[in-house]
Motif scaffolding. Structure first.
Motif, mmCIF file in Angstrom:
data_model
loop_
_atom_site.group_PDB
_atom_site.id
_atom_site.type_symbol
_atom_site.label_atom_id
_atom_site.label_comp_id
_atom_site.label_asym_id
_atom_site.label_seq_id
_atom_site.Cartn_x
_atom_site.Cartn_y
_atom_site.Cartn_z
ATOM 1 N N MET A 1 -15.609 63.705 -29.024
ATOM 2 C CA MET A 1 -15.357 62.844 -30.178
ATOM 3 C C MET A 1 -15.006 63.715 -31.381
ATOM 4 O O MET A 1 -15.711 64.673 -31.699
ATOM 5 C CB MET A 1 -16.581 61.976 -30.468
ATOM 6 N N ARG A 59 -11.507 59.442 -28.042
ATOM 7 C CA ARG A 59 -11.959 60.473 -28.984
ATOM 8 C C ARG A 59 -11.838 60.039 -30.448
ATOM 9 O O ARG A 59 -12.500 60.608 -31.314
ATOM 10 C CB ARG A 59 -11.144 61.760 -28.767
ATOM 11 N N ARG A 61 -11.797 56.564 -31.387
ATOM 12 C CA ARG A 61 -12.080 55.132 -31.465
ATOM 13 C C ARG A 61 -12.911 54.770 -32.701
ATOM 14 O O ARG A 61 -12.824 53.650 -33.209
ATOM 15 C CB ARG A 61 -12.789 54.693 -30.184
ATOM 16 N N HIS A 62 -13.739 55.686 -33.174
ATOM 17 C CA HIS A 62 -14.575 55.396 -34.351
ATOM 18 C C HIS A 62 -13.769 55.448 -35.649
ATOM 19 O O HIS A 62 -14.262 55.081 -36.708
ATOM 20 C CB HIS A 62 -15.739 56.387 -34.429
ATOM 21 N N PHE A 63 -12.481 55.904 -35.584
ATOM 22 C CA PHE A 63 -11.627 55.932 -36.764
ATOM 23 C C PHE A 63 -10.645 54.752 -36.811
ATOM 24 O O PHE A 63 -10.181 54.372 -37.880
ATOM 25 C CB PHE A 63 -10.809 57.233 -36.811
ATOM 26 N N LYS A 65 -9.298 50.878 -34.815
ATOM 27 C CA LYS A 65 -9.654 49.786 -33.912
ATOM 28 C C LYS A 65 -8.599 49.533 -32.833
ATOM 29 O O LYS A 65 -8.840 48.788 -31.902
ATOM 30 C CB LYS A 65 -9.877 48.496 -34.707
#
Length: 623
Positions: A1, A59, A61-63, A65
């Motif tokens: 990540m 890697r 996905r948290h930035f 959608k």
């Protein structure tokens, strides 16, 4: 990540997004960027159809959608290259871009490799867009539409695109190059085009941009049939498949001009059989570059949006049913009540000829196509007047005692026609003009009267006596005609003199032997029903009497080879030949040795894949 990743801009090429990440991280080596993104330093920086996107999506996905599928459809060339591709290839290409780390067959799947259309040598940009991006976002980026092959104009600002200093496919395939002041200099030369060429380039660029903005999917055969319909409307084709190729090429070149076609790598030859314009209007045996589809669509006066709504719409040169009855003697004159239309072709001109038949018996024809609304009320030739018109003529001449000329004016014909038909015999049953529905009863009574006059005649002789009457009854009441026609006489059948059972067994054994011989041929040839029949020298016997040869039919069904089965057997032979020559097994070489053309079925694609990854494949193939 990852702990950092930049924002993805609207219509930004996915490659550009990764290039900006590489720029911000200031990685000394491109391989480090590949490890950050993919966890694999050997991954390639592909600008148009990148692969293994789910790995990157996981890697970052948290930035963001968006899913990997969103990236594929909105930020790559996927829609551009697959809008006209086969559905199974489209699905496989999407799966490859989503999950596969490296797949050299991806460009082959989408038809890019089969096309002679070349990619851009350098990334391109619009100087005005670049300044707006700097003002809005504080940085520049590669716009997806600007990189599409064949897109040479910025559709937003209507100016030609400029070439950057960044190669589209650089020698170092692992390196991402971002759009910056250095790679997009403000003093880059501006290409100028002729005003007519500029107009065409702007429209083609706009349509190409729509291909990546919307999810168009065109079936190959359906889009070809739609092209034929539109060519027929412009009198550039006739029938189901005949295209006036020379006339089409002349008008196509005149419409675009040679300069525009040269710039878009789509020059057209007047005589060449291998011209892409000839091939795209025939049965599609290969993929065509999207730009060439767009060129033809625009030439036909359509857009992507309008042509997508016309798929599966048949060509009707005389407009929609119902059609007007043009019988001056009927009370429904010029009313649209005719639904019986037969379309044939003029032997002299090749143009469509429509024959319209009304329930009142009036039948007329005219040569098409109809170009204006008033053409619907035009008669080329009256083929049958019918009982309503005949009855009205009898009343005007013999009852009301009008002159031939006055009657002709009222009936819409020449006076000579009135004279001719007024002297003919009068039908035994008179019909009022207001009752056209009695036509069926009239025709049936005429047939009964005909049988009464010729009591010993068969159907064939009756038909010769009044062929028009027989044809009308055959079209409109076939069952009644069959029930009221003379019964066929039995002919003395000669006794069967052939032992079909013995012949069947002998022929089935010959077929097994012939199939075995065909299977041993090298290079392999396909085992087909006709091939076996020719080998046993019984082609005519099999074609004409297969219903009497059950064992033969069973053997032919069992031994005949499908196209996929033959391709698989051919691949086995090709793999063995390549291995014997000591060469590396690669897909393009297997296809060339096996002499198999694209497109391939999924089963054949899988067999090739197995050959390349399974060391024991050749040994099994030889068994």
């Amino acid at each position: 990540m990852l702990g950092f990743f930049p924002q993805l801009y609207p219509d930004e090429l996915l490659y550009s997004w990764f290039a900006r990440y590489h720029l911000y991280c200031n990685n000394a080596s491109p391989k480090q960027t590949m490890i950050d993104l993919y966890g694999d330093e050997k991954q390639l920086a592909v600008p148009d159809l990148p692969t293994n996107l789910e790995e990157i999506n996981g890697r970052v996905r948290h930035f963001i959608k968006q899913t990997a599928d969103d990236w594929i459809s909105q930020h790559t060339f996927f829609r551009f290259y697959t809008s006209f591709a086969l559905p199974e290839f489209r699905a496989r290409a999407q799966e490859t871009m989503r999950t596969n780390a490296r797949d050299s067959s991806l460009h082959m799947l989408t038809g890019v490799m089969a096309s002679t259309f070349k990619d851009k040598k350098y990334f391109e940009y619009c100087a005005i867009c670049a300044e707006e991006d700097l003002k809005t976002h504080g940085e520049m980026y590669w716009h997806l539409p600007h990189q599409l092959p064949g897109v040479l104009v910025c559709t937003k600002h209507g100016v030609p695109l400029r070439k950057s200093l960044a190669p589209f496919r650089p020698d170092n395939r692992h390196h991402y190059v971002a759009a910056t002041r250095e790679t997009c200099p403000s003093l880059a030369p501006i290409i100028s085009y002729d005003p007519k060429t500029m107009e065409h380039l702007q429209e083609i660029s706009l349509e190409a941009e729509r291909l990546v903005q919307r999810d168009y999917t065109f079936d190959r055969e359906a889009i070809r049939q739609t092209y034929l319909v539109l060519l027929q409307k412009q009198e550039l084709a006739r029938g189901k498949s005949h295209v006036y190729q020379r006339k089409l090429a002349e008008q196509f070149r005149a419409f675009y001009g040679d300069e525009c076609l040269r710039i878009l790598q789509s020059e057209v030859s007047m005589e060449g059989e291998n011209s892409w314009l000839r091939a795209i209007t025939r049965k599609h045996r290969r993929a065509f570059h999207p730009i060439r589809h767009l060129l033809l669509i625009r030439f036909l006066g359509e857009t992507l949006e309008s042509i997508s709504s016309q798929i599966h719409t048949p060509y009707n040169p005389f407009g929609d049913s119902p059609y007007p009855c043009l019988n001056h003697a009927a009370d429904h004159f010029r009313e649209s009540i005719v639904s019986d239309l037969k379309i044939t072709r003029c032997t002299d001109t090749g143009k469509p000829v429509g024959t319209f038949t009304c329930n009142c018996g009036f039948q007329y024809s005219r040569r098409g196509p109809d170009l204006i609304e008033t053409d619907r009320f035009r008669i080329g030739r009256i083929k049958e007047f019918g009982p309503v018109w005949q009855s009205r003529l009898e009343k005007l001449i013999h009852v009301e005692k009008l002159s031939y000329r006055a009657a002709a004016r009222m009936l819409g014909v020449d006076p000579n026609t009135v004279i001719k038909y007024s002297k003919q015999s009068i039908p035994s049953v008179m019909v009022e003009p207001s009752k056209p529905c009695d036509l069926l009863e009239i025709k049936q009574k005429q047939w009964v009267d005909l049988r009464t006059r010729y009591p010993h005649a068969g159907t064939t002789q009756l038909r010769k006596e009044d062929n028009a009457l027989y044809s009308w009854l055959y079209r409109n009441c076939r069952d009644w005609l069959a029930a009221n026609s003379p019964m066929p006489t039995d002919s003395n059948q000669s006794k069967a003199r052939i032992d079909w059972g013995a012949r069947d067994l002998r022929l089935s054994k010959q077929i097994h032997k012939a199939a075995q011989q065909l299977r041993q041929e090298t290079p392999p040839i396909r085992i087909t029903l006709h091939g076996i029949a020719r080998r046993v020298r019984s082609k005519a016997l099999i074609e004409q009497h297969l219903d009497k040869l059950p064992e033969t039919k069973k053997a032919l069904t069992k031994l005949s080879e499908s196209k996929d089965a033959f391709h698989v057997r051919r691949i086995h032979w090709a793999v063995q030949k390549i291995r014997e020559a000591g060469e590396e097994l690669v897909e393009w070489l297997i296809l060339r040795v096996a002499a198999i053309r694209q497109p391939l079925s999924l089963a054949v694609e899988q067999e090739i894949h197995n050959a390349m990854i399974d060391p024991a494949f050749a040994e099994r193939s030889a068994l």
